[in-house]
Motif scaffolding. Structure first.
Motif, PDB file in Angstrom:
ATOM      1  N   GLU A 149       0.817  -1.215   0.000  1.00  0.00           N
ATOM      2  CA  GLU A 149       0.000   0.000   0.000  1.00  0.00           C
ATOM      3  C   GLU A 149       0.854   1.269   0.000  1.00  0.00           C
ATOM      4  OE1 GLU A 149      -3.690  -0.316   2.680  1.00  0.00           O
ATOM      5  OE2 GLU A 149      -2.337  -1.842   3.503  1.00  0.00           O
ATOM      6  N   PHE A 150       2.106   1.133   0.400  1.00  0.00           N
ATOM      7  CA  PHE A 150       2.974   2.306   0.546  1.00  0.00           C
ATOM      8  C   PHE A 150       4.093   2.355  -0.492  1.00  0.00           C
ATOM      9  CE2 PHE A 150       0.997   1.428   4.581  1.00  0.00           C
ATOM     10  CZ  PHE A 150       0.602   2.681   5.021  1.00  0.00           C
ATOM     11  N   LYS A 151       4.047   1.406  -1.443  1.00  0.00           N
ATOM     12  CA  LYS A 151       5.104   1.333  -2.458  1.00  0.00           C
ATOM     13  C   LYS A 151       5.018   2.463  -3.465  1.00  0.00           C
ATOM     14  CE  LYS A 151       6.344  -3.556  -2.532  1.00  0.00           C
ATOM     15  NZ  LYS A 151       6.058  -4.867  -3.133  1.00  0.00           N
ATOM     16  N   CYS A 152       6.176   2.909  -3.907  1.00  0.00           N
ATOM     17  CA  CYS A 152       6.237   3.891  -4.988  1.00  0.00           C
ATOM     18  C   CYS A 152       5.797   3.177  -6.263  1.00  0.00           C
ATOM     19  CB  CYS A 152       7.670   4.400  -5.126  1.00  0.00           C
ATOM     20  SG  CYS A 152       7.856   5.580  -6.447  1.00  0.00           S
ATOM     21  N   PRO A 153       4.800   3.725  -6.981  1.00  0.00           N
ATOM     22  CA  PRO A 153       4.270   3.011  -8.149  1.00  0.00           C
ATOM     23  C   PRO A 153       5.257   2.904  -9.314  1.00  0.00           C
ATOM     24  CG  PRO A 153       3.225   5.151  -7.914  1.00  0.00           C
ATOM     25  CD  PRO A 153       4.072   4.956  -6.702  1.00  0.00           C
ATOM     26  N   CYS A 154       6.263   3.763  -9.364  1.00  0.00           N
ATOM     27  CA  CYS A 154       7.169   3.698 -10.527  1.00  0.00           C
ATOM     28  C   CYS A 154       8.295   2.693 -10.332  1.00  0.00           C
ATOM     29  CB  CYS A 154       7.689   5.081 -10.894  1.00  0.00           C
ATOM     30  SG  CYS A 154       8.993   5.733  -9.863  1.00  0.00           S
ATOM     31  N   CYS A 155       8.776   2.530  -9.109  1.00  0.00           N
ATOM     32  CA  CYS A 155       9.936   1.639  -8.892  1.00  0.00           C
ATOM     33  C   CYS A 155       9.612   0.484  -7.949  1.00  0.00           C
ATOM     34  CB  CYS A 155      11.108   2.450  -8.356  1.00  0.00           C
ATOM     35  SG  CYS A 155      10.696   3.363  -6.875  1.00  0.00           S
ATOM     36  N   ASP A 156       8.385   0.496  -7.403  1.00  0.00           N
ATOM     37  CA  ASP A 156       7.919  -0.603  -6.554  1.00  0.00           C
ATOM     38  C   ASP A 156       8.694  -0.727  -5.237  1.00  0.00           C
ATOM     39  OD1 ASP A 156       5.656  -2.162  -7.003  1.00  0.00           O
ATOM     40  OD2 ASP A 156       6.856  -3.995  -7.083  1.00  0.00           O
ATOM     41  N   ILE A 188      -4.639   4.335   0.998  1.00  0.00           N
ATOM     42  CA  ILE A 188      -3.414   5.143   0.848  1.00  0.00           C
ATOM     43  C   ILE A 188      -3.214   5.523  -0.620  1.00  0.00           C
ATOM     44  CG2 ILE A 188      -0.924   5.243   1.295  1.00  0.00           C
ATOM     45  CD1 ILE A 188      -2.679   4.879   3.843  1.00  0.00           C
ATOM     46  N   ASN A 189      -3.357   6.815  -0.914  1.00  0.00           N
ATOM     47  CA  ASN A 189      -3.127   7.295  -2.290  1.00  0.00           C
ATOM     48  C   ASN A 189      -1.643   7.346  -2.604  1.00  0.00           C
ATOM     49  OD1 ASN A 189      -5.824   7.684  -2.732  1.00  0.00           O
ATOM     50  ND2 ASN A 189      -5.756   9.921  -2.607  1.00  0.00           N
ATOM     51  N   SER A 190      -0.857   7.703  -1.602  1.00  0.00           N
ATOM     52  CA  SER A 190       0.585   7.848  -1.814  1.00  0.00           C
ATOM     53  C   SER A 190       1.322   7.625  -0.506  1.00  0.00           C
ATOM     54  CB  SER A 190       0.882   9.264  -2.360  1.00  0.00           C
ATOM     55  OG  SER A 190       2.248   9.405  -2.667  1.00  0.00           O
ATOM     56  N   GLY A 191       2.330   6.782  -0.542  1.00  0.00           N
ATOM     57  CA  GLY A 191       3.154   6.522   0.641  1.00  0.00           C
ATOM     58  C   GLY A 191       4.573   6.951   0.368  1.00  0.00           C
ATOM     59  N   TRP A 192       5.478   5.969   0.248  1.00  0.00           N
ATOM     60  CA  TRP A 192       6.861   6.339  -0.057  1.00  0.00           C
ATOM     61  C   TRP A 192       6.990   6.733  -1.532  1.00  0.00           C
ATOM     62  CZ3 TRP A 192      11.013   4.550  -3.081  1.00  0.00           C
ATOM     63  CH2 TRP A 192      12.225   5.230  -2.818  1.00  0.00           C
ATOM     64  N   ARG A 193       7.814   7.755  -1.796  1.00  0.00           N
ATOM     65  CA  ARG A 193       8.081   8.179  -3.181  1.00  0.00           C
ATOM     66  C   ARG A 193       9.577   8.293  -3.422  1.00  0.00           C
ATOM     67  NH1 ARG A 193       4.526  13.631  -3.054  1.00  0.00           N
ATOM     68  NH2 ARG A 193       2.456  12.682  -2.799  1.00  0.00           N
ATOM     69  N   CYS A 194      10.012   7.812  -4.591  1.00  0.00           N
ATOM     70  CA  CYS A 194      11.396   8.073  -5.002  1.00  0.00           C
ATOM     71  C   CYS A 194      11.432   9.490  -5.583  1.00  0.00           C
ATOM     72  CB  CYS A 194      11.863   7.038  -6.026  1.00  0.00           C
ATOM     73  SG  CYS A 194      11.059   7.155  -7.629  1.00  0.00           S
TER      74      CYS A 194
END
Ligand code: ZN
Length: 118
Positions: A11-18, A43-49
Motif C-alpha cells: 500500500e505504501f510502495k512507490c508506483p514507478c519503482c515498486d 493510501i493514495n501515496s506513501g513512499w516516493r522516489c
C-alpha cells in the motif's frame, strides 16, 4: 508483507519503482489512527522516489521522500472529519487537507502543530 493489522507494504510502495522505505514508527502511529477511526484508510501515496515525487509535483523536501508521510483518500466531509480526528488522537501534528485526500506526516524537522490546505 503485512506491516500491521491493517496495512501491507504494498500500500505504501512507490508506483514507478515498486520500492517502499516507510518509517516503521510512522506506520505504527498510522495503525493507531486507523483503529481510532475504525474505517478503511485508502493510501493514495506513501513512499516516493525522487522521480515519482517530481512527477506528481511534490515539494522538493517532501516527507514522502523519507517515508514519513502518507496521503489518505477522503472524498466526503464525514470521512475527512473521522480521519483528521483519528490522526490527532494518534498524536500526529502535521496534517494537510486537500479536496480528495488528507496528507499526514510526522517529519520532526518541520514545523509542528500545523494544518494546511492545498
Ligand atoms: Zn519510484
Amino acid at each position: 508483507m503485512q506491516l500491521t493489522r491493517n496495512f501491507t507494504d504494498g500500500e505504501f510502495k512507490c508506483p514507478c519503482c515498486d520500492k517502499e522505505k516507510m518509517s516503521r514508527d510512522f506506520i505504527a502511529k498510522l495503525q493507531t489512527a486507523r483503529q481510532a477511526a475504525d474505517i478503511p484508510f485508502h493510501i493514495n501515496s506513501g513512499w516516493r522516489c525522487q522521480n515519482r515525487n517530481k512527477k506528481v509535483g511534490g515539494a522538493e523536501n517532501s516527507s514522502h521522500l523519507t517515508g514519513h508521510a502518507a496521503d489518505i483518500r477522503a472524498t466526503d466531509s464525514q470521512k475527512r472529519f473521522a480521519i483528521v480526528n483519528a490522526l490527532r488522537k494518534a498524536g500526529f501534528e502535521r496534517i494537510g487537507v486537500a479536496k480528495t485526500f488528507i496528507h499526514v506526516d510526522d517529519d520532526a524537522g518541520k514545523t509542528q502543530r500545523v494544518m494546511w490546505l492545498y
